[in-house]
Design a protein around this motif. Structure first.
Motif, PDB file in Angstrom:
ATOM      1  N   ALA A 229      86.548  78.621 110.863  1.00 42.13           N
ATOM      2  CA  ALA A 229      87.835  78.066 111.295  1.00 42.13           C
ATOM      3  C   ALA A 229      88.364  78.832 112.512  1.00 42.13           C
ATOM      4  CB  ALA A 229      88.836  78.130 110.146  1.00 42.13           C
TER       5      ALA A 229
ATOM      6  N   GLU B 259      94.325  72.440 118.725  1.00 41.96           N
ATOM      7  CA  GLU B 259      94.980  71.245 118.177  1.00 41.96           C
ATOM      8  C   GLU B 259      94.123  70.598 117.095  1.00 41.96           C
ATOM      9  OE1 GLU B 259      95.660  67.130 120.157  1.00 41.96           O
ATOM     10  OE2 GLU B 259      97.382  68.370 120.704  1.00 41.96           O
ATOM     11  N   ARG B 260      92.824  70.508 117.373  1.00 44.40           N
ATOM     12  CA  ARG B 260      91.881  69.913 116.411  1.00 44.40           C
ATOM     13  C   ARG B 260      91.879  70.718 115.103  1.00 44.40           C
ATOM     14  NH1 ARG B 260      89.228  66.834 113.785  1.00 44.40           N
ATOM     15  NH2 ARG B 260      91.352  66.124 113.704  1.00 44.40           N
ATOM     16  N   ALA B 261      91.949  72.039 115.269  1.00 45.87           N
ATOM     17  CA  ALA B 261      91.961  72.897 114.075  1.00 45.87           C
ATOM     18  C   ALA B 261      93.206  72.635 113.236  1.00 45.87           C
ATOM     19  CB  ALA B 261      91.896  74.363 114.496  1.00 45.87           C
ATOM     20  N   ARG B 262      94.329  72.466 113.916  1.00 45.16           N
ATOM     21  CA  ARG B 262      95.574  72.237 113.169  1.00 45.16           C
ATOM     22  C   ARG B 262      95.521  70.915 112.414  1.00 45.16           C
ATOM     23  NH1 ARG B 262     100.291  72.212 116.606  1.00 45.16           N
ATOM     24  NH2 ARG B 262      99.076  72.380 118.496  1.00 45.16           N
ATOM     25  N   THR B 263      94.866  69.908 113.007  1.00 50.01           N
ATOM     26  CA  THR B 263      94.832  68.598 112.348  1.00 50.01           C
ATOM     27  C   THR B 263      93.846  68.554 111.171  1.00 50.01           C
ATOM     28  OG1 THR B 263      93.210  67.727 113.895  1.00 50.01           O
ATOM     29  CG2 THR B 263      95.529  67.315 114.407  1.00 50.01           C
ATOM     30  N   VAL B 264      93.057  69.592 110.985  1.00 48.34           N
ATOM     31  CA  VAL B 264      92.263  69.642 109.749  1.00 48.34           C
ATOM     32  C   VAL B 264      92.883  70.635 108.751  1.00 48.34           C
ATOM     33  CG1 VAL B 264      90.077  68.827 110.707  1.00 48.34           C
ATOM     34  CG2 VAL B 264      90.572  71.270 110.712  1.00 48.34           C
ATOM     35  N   GLY B 265      94.125  70.981 108.992  1.00 46.77           N
ATOM     36  CA  GLY B 265      94.883  71.768 108.023  1.00 46.77           C
ATOM     37  C   GLY B 265      94.783  73.270 108.198  1.00 46.77           C
ATOM     38  N   ILE B 266      94.326  73.702 109.365  1.00 50.55           N
ATOM     39  CA  ILE B 266      94.179  75.151 109.588  1.00 50.55           C
ATOM     40  C   ILE B 266      95.463  75.708 110.207  1.00 50.55           C
ATOM     41  CG2 ILE B 266      92.926  76.891 110.924  1.00 50.55           C
ATOM     42  CD1 ILE B 266      90.450  74.967 110.709  1.00 50.55           C
ATOM     43  N   ASN B 267      96.015  76.747 109.575  1.00 47.88           N
ATOM     44  CA  ASN B 267      97.183  77.432 110.122  1.00 47.88           C
ATOM     45  C   ASN B 267      96.675  78.437 111.151  1.00 47.88           C
ATOM     46  OD1 ASN B 267      99.399  79.001 110.676  1.00 47.88           O
ATOM     47  ND2 ASN B 267     100.110  79.103 108.555  1.00 47.88           N
TER      48      ASN B 267
END
Lengths: 328, 229
Positions: free
Chosen positions: A200, A209-217
């Motif tokens: 992650a 942004e992509r990381a945030r949209t898969v639920g990564i803080n």
């Protein structure tokens, strides 16, 4: 090109072979050089977690290196002078036990990284670089103006700290301790890189942004990585102070931050063994080029320029293909 | 009750207003197509839903909870799974790592994703950046599914792909619909395919929802007036 795993094993073997040869040939200075390389490699492995995996260009990792160094210096100097660190409602004494010093160095560096990371990770890009640099320099000037622990002159520790069952004053035994710690940390970082946390972190580096949209803080993830990174660098600082039996404000200086970054660039950013190769090559260049000229940094600069322009993956990148972690 | 509800949503990019009042309802288990010509605010609407745009106005609720002030990662953890425009996989990670990094507990796991896209299993160790466009799209959908969403949002999922690959993607979306576990919001321009899977259509024009109805009611007049097709 060879497999990165194979290359890593070769590097570890070389790292053992050089001091082993020096031990047989009775050349303690070479063992000390190898120990320096191993300690610098450890500091680089710490920074590489933040910089390589996380894309966090911290120019203030000397703060954790220095914190680790001073943790060792303060504890050991109080133990050496039979003078408690705190004598009030309760008693805090110094110690010359390496494992205790390492724990204190790791915890204090991690706490410092937590404080600096919590503030600096709210910025990005050049602002992040400048904020981390500013924190590093802040501690540098604080150490200079702290007479209780030597101020500008630093602090000497007359006897190397102790490790149960070993003679730490014997160069080969001290090398063994540092090498074992490096191996353990490499193993830990390797596991971390392959874990969902590491993946992650890498993903957030590529596309936040992509990381945030898969639920990564992303903020929390980077903060945790930054703290682990600082703690590893702090441990390296404690070992470096023990190697030299001396701590000084120089350990906090921006030049140390730059050197740790150079190890990574030379060896290969985001490569597990990149800082190990980088630190070893740096020590070799410092030793051999330093013997030729006082201006050896000019040659180092040219080599770095060549690396950045023609070998972006560093030495490891030139020799080995990047491997993916999982086969599914 | 609606799973997702947008009421009077407006949004800005700096001083420029992009959405002027978007209304959208998605019921549990339904498939809604968000349509409109280029630049009408479809992708901006998706950014608002996924909390990727700062300070939109109006009300956005998901599973009965107001999304106002929620960071994007929290919205995603509530069950919003986005397959973004342009695929955007983590190119330095392998196929397996892309899926592993996104995995959250739930019904969707490696086996189910591999059953939907067998090619992802074959390409497991390959770096995402070295996959073909179609395979990257499959990976982007697989990765969104690994987050175990309640609402899957597909933004131009078949754009720029070869016809054969598009068919594969549409077949996978149809399978997802048949499973009945997911609600789907799909942004696409391929009306013939949308007809087969969408229950309802919402059309955006100049940042405003101007038509909302059943797919069967999308007649030639509406298409001509709002979509130009």
């Amino acid at each position: 090109m060879i497999r990165e795993g194979t290359l890593n094993i070769v590097i570890l073997c070389l790292l053992v072979a050089v001091p082993a040869y020096a031990y047989v040939m009775n050349e303690p200075f070479t063992i000390t050089l190898a120990t320096r390389a191993v300690i610098f490699a450890l500091a680089g492995v710490g920074l590489n977690l933040a910089l390589g995996q996380g894309g966090l260009v911290s120019f203030g990792h000397a703060a954790y290196f220095g914190m680790g160094g001073y943790a060792m210096g303060i504890l050991a100097s109080h133990a050496q002078n039979y003078d408690p660190i705190f004598d009030g409602a309760f008693l805090i004494e110094g110690t010359n036990s390496m494992p205790v010093i390492w724990v204190v160095a790791v915890v204090s560096s991690a706490l410092l990284a937590l404080l600096i990371g919590a503030l600096s990770l709210r910025t990005s890009g050049v602002y992040f670089i400048m904020v981390t640099l500013a924190f590093g320099q802040m501690f540098y000037y604080f150490a200079i103006s702290w007479p209780a622990y030597g101020g500008e002159d630093g602090l000497s520790i007359y006897v190397r700290n102790q490790f149960p069952g070993l003679n730490t004053l014997d160069p080969i035994q001290f090398f063994g301790i540092c090498f074992a710690i490096l191996c353990l940390v490499l193993l830990f970082v390797d596991r971390l890189n392959k874990s969902p946390f590491g993946l992650a972190l890498n993903g957030a580096h590529q596309n936040e942004e992509r990381a945030r949209t898969v639920g990564i803080n992303v903020y929390k993830l980077r903060l945790v990585a930054f703290v682990i990174s600082g703690a590893i660098t702090g441990l390296a600082g404690a070992l470096f102070a023990d190697l030299n039996r001396f701590v000084s404000p120089t350990m906090f200086s921006w030049a140390i931050s730059g050197e740790i970054m150079i190890f990574i660039i030379l060896g290969g950013v985001a490569r597990l063994f990149g800082p190990v190769v980088g630190a070893a090559v740096y020590i070799l260049l410092e030793h051999f080029l330093g013997g030729l000229s006082d201006y050896w940094f000019i040659y180092l600069g040219a080599i770095l320029l060549g690396m950045v322009l023609f070998a972006k993956g560093g030495i490891i990148g030139k020799l080995a293909k990047k491997e993916t972690h999982h086969g599914g | 009750m609606s799973l997702l509800s947008l009421k009077g949503v407006t949004a800005h990019y700096g001083a420029s207003q992009a959405l002027f009042g978007v209304n959208l309802e998605i019921a549990e288990g339904s498939v809604v197509a968000l349509m409109g010509r280029n630049g009408m605010g479809k992708s901006t609407t998706i950014k608002v839903i996924c909390r990727l745009l700062k300070n939109p106005m109006g009300q956005v609720t998901f599973a009965g909870q107001d999304l106002a002030g929620l960071p994007a990662h929290r919205a995603a953890r509530m069950g919003l799974g986005l397959v973004p425009e342009g695929r955007r996989c983590f190119t330095n990670l392998s196929v397996y790592e892309n899926l592993y990094a996104s995995a959250r507990p739930g019904a969707w796991d490696f086996d189910k994703v591999h059953a939907l896209f067998p090619r992802l299993k074959e390409r497991s160790t390959q770096l995402a950046g070295s996959l073909s466009g179609g395979e990257q799209q499959m990976l982007a959908i697989g990765r969104a599914l690994m987050t175990n969403p309640r609402l899957l949002i597909l933004d131009e999922a078949t754009e720029g792909l070869a016809p054969v690959v598009r068919q594969e993607i549409w077949a996978a979306i149809a399978t997802l619909k048949q499973s009945g576990d997911l609600s789907i919001l799909v942004v696409d321009k391929t009306l013939s395919e949308l007809r087969r899977i969408a229950d309802r259509v919402v059309i955006l024009e100049r940042g405003k929802s101007v038509w909302d109805g059943a797919m069967t009611d999308l007649d030639a007049d509406v298409r001509d007036r709002h979509l130009g097709i």
